[in-house]
Design a protein around this motif. Structure first.
Motif, mmCIF file in Angstrom:
data_model
loop_
_atom_site.group_PDB
_atom_site.id
_atom_site.type_symbol
_atom_site.label_atom_id
_atom_site.label_comp_id
_atom_site.label_asym_id
_atom_site.label_seq_id
_atom_site.Cartn_x
_atom_site.Cartn_y
_atom_site.Cartn_z
ATOM 1 N N TYR A 15 -29.634 8.421 32.355
ATOM 2 C CA TYR A 15 -30.387 9.280 31.431
ATOM 3 C C TYR A 15 -30.035 8.859 30.017
ATOM 4 C CZ TYR A 15 -30.571 11.456 35.911
ATOM 5 O OH TYR A 15 -30.725 11.638 37.249
ATOM 6 N N ASP A 16 -30.912 8.024 29.437
ATOM 7 C CA ASP A 16 -30.598 7.404 28.150
ATOM 8 C C ASP A 16 -31.779 7.398 27.199
ATOM 9 O OD1 ASP A 16 -32.280 5.555 29.285
ATOM 10 O OD2 ASP A 16 -30.751 4.010 29.579
ATOM 11 N N GLY A 17 -32.886 8.022 27.616
ATOM 12 C CA GLY A 17 -34.052 8.086 26.732
ATOM 13 C C GLY A 17 -34.888 6.829 26.691
ATOM 14 N N VAL A 18 -34.486 5.792 27.436
ATOM 15 C CA VAL A 18 -35.240 4.533 27.375
ATOM 16 C C VAL A 18 -36.521 4.613 28.206
ATOM 17 C CG1 VAL A 18 -35.200 2.060 27.931
ATOM 18 C CG2 VAL A 18 -33.192 3.144 26.901
ATOM 19 N N ARG A 19 -36.401 5.088 29.432
ATOM 20 C CA ARG A 19 -37.538 5.044 30.351
ATOM 21 C C ARG A 19 -38.251 6.379 30.512
ATOM 22 N NH1 ARG A 19 -33.462 2.175 31.374
ATOM 23 N NH2 ARG A 19 -32.434 4.104 31.972
ATOM 24 N N TYR A 20 -37.503 7.471 30.433
ATOM 25 C CA TYR A 20 -38.081 8.806 30.647
ATOM 26 C C TYR A 20 -37.095 9.822 30.088
ATOM 27 C CZ TYR A 20 -34.841 8.199 34.517
ATOM 28 O OH TYR A 20 -33.723 7.921 35.254
ATOM 29 N N GLY A 21 -37.530 11.059 30.064
ATOM 30 C CA GLY A 21 -36.633 12.119 29.626
ATOM 31 C C GLY A 21 -36.502 12.187 28.111
ATOM 32 N N HIS A 22 -35.522 12.956 27.672
ATOM 33 C CA HIS A 22 -35.354 13.200 26.248
ATOM 34 C C HIS A 22 -34.999 11.913 25.494
ATOM 35 C CE1 HIS A 22 -34.223 15.159 22.520
ATOM 36 N NE2 HIS A 22 -33.081 14.496 22.540
#
Lengths: 501, 485
Positions: free
Chosen positions: B324-331
């Motif tokens: 979860y790093d914001g690169v592909r999806y999410g915040h």
């Protein structure tokens, strides 16, 4: 090739990352291949979407085992995967699945051949030990465009076999020879395609130097991500010279990770030991330890092709081939197998067949393919025998016609060209073109006697009888003319000498 | 209709649907009305798409009409914890980090539920990324215990338990890494089962600690729990750790009255509230009276379970949550810089304090120089705990303890004391470390607050746990209980 002065010894170890030839990615069912639009070859597992899990691709496992068998390695009964944790946008999970403690292949060795004194002379052979090979996943590619960064995950999850050598290499030439040999073995076994232009083979190169005779290894540097054999060779040359220069100036070598700029032909520091990542390795809980059954190993062992240099030795020692032809043939498994089919059809003259295959056939195949293949290629670009118009038995037929004296060697070249064009049998072409040699002794004796009687050649006869050997050739022209070039040249020579004696 | 539909069991609803006296649409409409009346108070759901639910219900009714009903769950709504992927529905783990995410794929259990004809009914609140025991760590909303709205429902599957106790849905899915199904089940007076590790595919379950996580069924009765378990358990080639029930048969139940029950020595002493101890002792006496053999067993390494768990679980979590790093999806942080700066900022903004605490702890225990002292040692302790449990379970069929030492505490009461909160899972954690099946069965009240007992069995002995639970349930009035709201 090595630049090291004789009182220094260079010690080289390589880590070779090879993309395996598989249909699907190593832990996902997504296919992969070169030249697709960015992020076309992805799926939820490749992208590391929440909730997705890796599943080990059996084909990738089997190709890895096959490699191990090719180099005579041990295939452990169990292998396992670990997580290598680091943050980078090209890494979809921010950890890479790799094998730290229980690799799929342990040990083995690769035979290499160093360049000989000349092209026609075989060089020294050596064995380079493999420490282990582990199966891991490739990462994506990050690129910078304008104000932002772009990432393409097509390469993410492509199966990579990392082959780690022992520090057995002692020169840039050995490193180069090792990679050429390795590539030949990988491609011939169908383990990998090793197309360096497509990034299918990349090397990390560990180099250290020590005083000749010293036992202790010097401090090494690791130059990462070399994507061609020439870059590895140039890095070794550069790094050897740099380290010797440092040491001779009384400075020490820093253990560091380096990069290579192929355009400038120079290395640079990426990071030193203090900046080394802590990858926080631990066993991947999603992939249970994989048991490799002995039945699988036995089945795969049957797919191991004859070793490159075993084949070369057999060609030279058993078939009597010249070294040059043998070395050309063995670099391409399909070509060698094609050659062997031809030999099976006409076993008495392997060298005659080898010469046609290694010279004429390869030349015409390359010409018809329109290109000589890519350059920085370890082995000559494998020619496509699938589209070869000549079948092995047909080539054998051509050599047999020559060996039986039906056509001359000169005529054979003409027939070969026609065979390559039309795919017809040699005998059919010989008949259609009326090329069959005249070996009728009675008829030729008559013609020879008529020519000798012609006053126009009296001078040449006199010169021959006076001891000028070459003068006899002047008599052959008129004989050929009378037989429309079909006279067997060997027979004519014999007859002329008989009548002029 | 005499009974309000929201009070009925899944089994009874299934009978009415099969008899044609009820349609899935009527059931779902009634539950949506209930949702509108109650969810705001309880806060169990974070998302419910009425239109989608009714479309699924109509499709189910049409199948049944066409004689193509898919079995006992046909037309029955199952609500799903927000860490289990359902195609087209949010998948946020109650985290700001994943707030914009809609799953593009179905988890294995979602596929199983669709194949069984169930209605995939809404998303349930949870502690962020399943880290917590009170659902107070949700970044979306608070969930309250239906039996006392000032108290926590337990966690991390707090929404799953509260939805059942509030009559919002007859069945729900939770996930359990250290007690996250059983502890809220105990606090909310419902049944929660954590299956043997590998019985149910984790494909589509957002990983917290992969070697401990299992999806499990939650219901208001043993019968309903079993119904849902049977729909979920199956082998899945997409999860290499899942074998399902197919290649190893579940241990047959046998006669519940002949079960041998082990009571771990000292477990009822450790900070267990007197009302809890009394309810659990009463359950033990019930089984003795039924003819079960009761014996005391030794689990000398039991004290190692909580520290072992917090090393293993956080180590795995620190890696699992790396993606979860914001690169592909999410915040993705608006404060852009280099890609790596963007990743750092996104993670700093997206994760809540408990998640950060565990990522930091997990990162530490795996670090070079510390891994041997913490992570590797924890693996050894884990192996020892597993060996002791298996040895104990060679002599008895099940181990009986309280599920949680104390009843549900007040919202905010322990929010500032994570270590105190970690003790909520002291009885439930060993089953995860050892990969064993375990169930929480309602067995009484402490004042107005539900209390459950906990059974742990040998691998794949789910049938024995259910049989023991059924025997108790049949003789007591705790099945189908709902809080008055």
């Amino acid at each position: 090739m090595s630049t090291s002065p004789s009182d220094w010894e260079v010690v080289i170890g390589l880590e070779v990352h090879v993309q395996l030839h598989t249909r699907a990615k190593v832990f996902a069912s997504s296919p992969w291949g070169f030249g697709k639009e960015p992020n076309e070859q992805v799926d939820p597992v490749v992208l590391g979407l929440p909730g997705t899990l890796p599943v080990v691709n059996r084909e990738a496992v089997e190709k890895s085992i096959l490699f191990g068998l090719v180099v005579g390695a041990e295939i452990p009964e169990r292998c396992a995967w670990d997580r290598k944790n680091y943050f980078y946008p090209d890494n979809p999970k921010n950890y890479q699945l790799t094998q730290k403690d229980f690799p799929i292949v342990v040990g083995g060795q690769v035979e290499i051949e160093l360049p000989g004194a000349s092209r026609n002379v075989m060089g020294e052979h050596k064995f380079i030990r493999i420490h282990h090979a582990h199966l891991e996943e490739d990462v994506g590619k990050l690129s910078h465009a304008g104000s932002g960064s772009l990432v393409d995950y097509n390469r993410a999850g492509v199966p990579l076999l990392e082959i780690v050598t022992e520090p057995d290499l002692r020169s840039s030439a050995e490193a180069e020879a090792f990679l050429r040999s390795l590539v030949a073995m990988l491609t011939q076994a169908g383990v990998a395609d090793c197309d360096m232009e497509k990034g299918q083979l990349r090397c990390d190169c560990n180099v250290s130097v020590r005083r000749r005779g010293a036992e202790k290894l010097g401090t090494r540097t690791e130059t990462k991500n070399l994507n061609s054999i020439s870059s590895v060779r140039d890095t070794v040359i550069y790094e050897t010279a740099r380290q010797i220069r440092e040491l001779e100036a009384g400075r020490s070598i820093t253990q560091e990770t380096r990069g290579w700029n192929a355009e400038l032909a120079r290395g640079y520091v990426l990071r030193d030991k203090e900046d080394a990542h802590d990858y926080r390795y631990f066993p991947d809980p999603d992939i249970p330890t994989l048991k490799i059954s002995r039945q699988t190993v036995t089945r795969l062992a049957k797919q191991v092709p004859e070793n490159l240099y075993d084949r070369q030795r057999r060609y030279v020692e058993k078939l009597g081939l010249p070294y040059t032809a043998a070395s050309v043939l063995v670099n391409d498994r399909a070509l060698a197998e094609w050659f062997e089919l031809a030999v099976a059809a006409h076993p008495t003259n392997p060298s005659g067949i080898a010469n046609l295959v290694a010279n004429d056939l390869l030349r015409d195949l390359a010409a018809s393919a329109g290109a000589a293949g890519s350059f920085d290629q370890a082995a000559p670009a494998p020619v496509s025998l699938a589209s070869c118009p000549i079948k092995p038995a047909q080539l054998a037929g051509l050599v047999k016609l020559t060996d039986d004296g039906v056509i001359s060697k000169q005529q054979a070249k003409e027939v070969f060209a026609e065979m390559f064009k039309s795919g017809q049998d040699a005998a059919a072409i010989v008949d259609a073109k009326g090329l069959r040699q005249n070996s009728d002794t009675g008829e030729l004796e008559k013609i020879v006697q008529e020519v000798i009687a012609d006053p126009a050649v009296a001078k040449s006869i006199a010169e021959y009888r006076a001891g000028n050997e070459k003068a006899i050739n002047a008599l052959k022209g008129p004989i050929m003319k009378r037989t429309q070039g079909k006279a067997n040249p060997v027979l004519i020579d014999q007859l002329l000498r008989k009548f002029l004696a | 209709m005499a009974d309000a539909l929201h009070t009925l069991s899944a089994a009874e609803l299934g009978r009415r649907l099969a008899a044609g006296t009820l349609t899935s649409r009527a059931l779902c409409e009634a539950l949506i009305v209930r949702y509108q009346a109650v969810n705001e108070k309880v806060g169990a759901f974070t998302h419910l798409d009425h239109v989608d639910v009714l479309a699924q219900a109509d499709a189910s009714d049409a199948r049944r009409k066409a004689g193509q009903g898919r079995g006992p769950l046909e037309g029955i709504p199952v609500a799903i914890k927000d860490n289990i992927a359902v195609k087209g529905q949010p998948l946020t783990c109650s985290s700001k980090m994943l707030a914009p995410l809609v799953s593009p794929y179905d988890s294995h259990v979602a596929e199983r539920l669709r194949a069984a004809g169930a209605i995939l009914y809404g998303r349930l609140n949870m502690d962020e990324f399943a880290m917590g025991s009170s659902t107070e760590n949700s970044a979306v909303r608070k969930t309250f215990n239906p039996w006392d709205l000032a108290r926590i429902p337990g966690g991390s599957s707090g929404g799953s338990a509260a939805a059942l106790a509030a009559g919002l849905v007859p069945l729900s899915l939770g996930s359990d890494t250290g007690g996250s199904i059983r502890q809220p089940a105990s606090h909310c007076g419902v049944v929660g089962l954590k299956p043997s590790y590998g019985l149910i595919s984790r494909f589509g379950l957002v990983a917290f600690a992969s070697s401990l996580d299992q999806i499990g069924p939650m219901a208001r009765s043993i019968e309903d729990c079993e119904l849902l378990l049977n729909a979920l358990a199956s082998a899945d080639a997409r999860d290499m750790t899942c074998f399902g029930p197919s290649d190893r048969t579940l241990t047959p139940a046998g006669e519940a009255k002949q079960l041998r029950i082990g009571i771990p020595k000292g477990f009822l002493g450790k900070g267990v509230a007197p009302e809890v101890a009394a309810a659990v002792n009463a359950a033990v006496e019930f089984y003795r009276a039924q003819g079960c053999a009761i014996s005391e067993v030794e689990l000398p390494s039991a004290d190692l379970a909580v520290p072992t768990y917090y090393v293993v679980a956080t180590a795995e979590a620190s890696s699992n949550l790396g993606r979860y790093d914001g690169v592909r999806y999410g915040h993705r942080s608006a404060s852009a810089g280099t890609p790596v700066e963007m990743m750092t900022a996104s993670r700093s903004e997206g994760f809540g304090p408990e998640v950060k605490r565990r990522i930091l702890l997990g990162t530490f225990v795996l670090s070079a120089g510390y891994a041997d002292a913490y992570y590797v040692r924890a693996l050894r302790a884990r192996a020892k705990i597993r060996a002791e449990y298996l040895a104990a379970l060679a002599g008895v069929d099940v181990l009986l303890t309280p599920t949680v030492p104390t009843p549900a505490f007040k919202v905010g009461e322990k929010a500032s004391d994570p270590l105190q909160l970690y003790l909520e899972d002291i009885f439930t954690i060993p089953a995860n470390l050892a990969g064993l099946p375990a169930i929480s069965v309602p067995c009484g009240k402490s004042g107005h607050l539900p209390v459950g007992f906990h059974l742990v069995g040998a691998p794949l002995s789910e049938a024995k746990l259910l049989a023991a639970g059924r025997l108790f349930e049949a003789a007591h009035g705790f099945a189908h209980q709902q809080a008055a709201l």
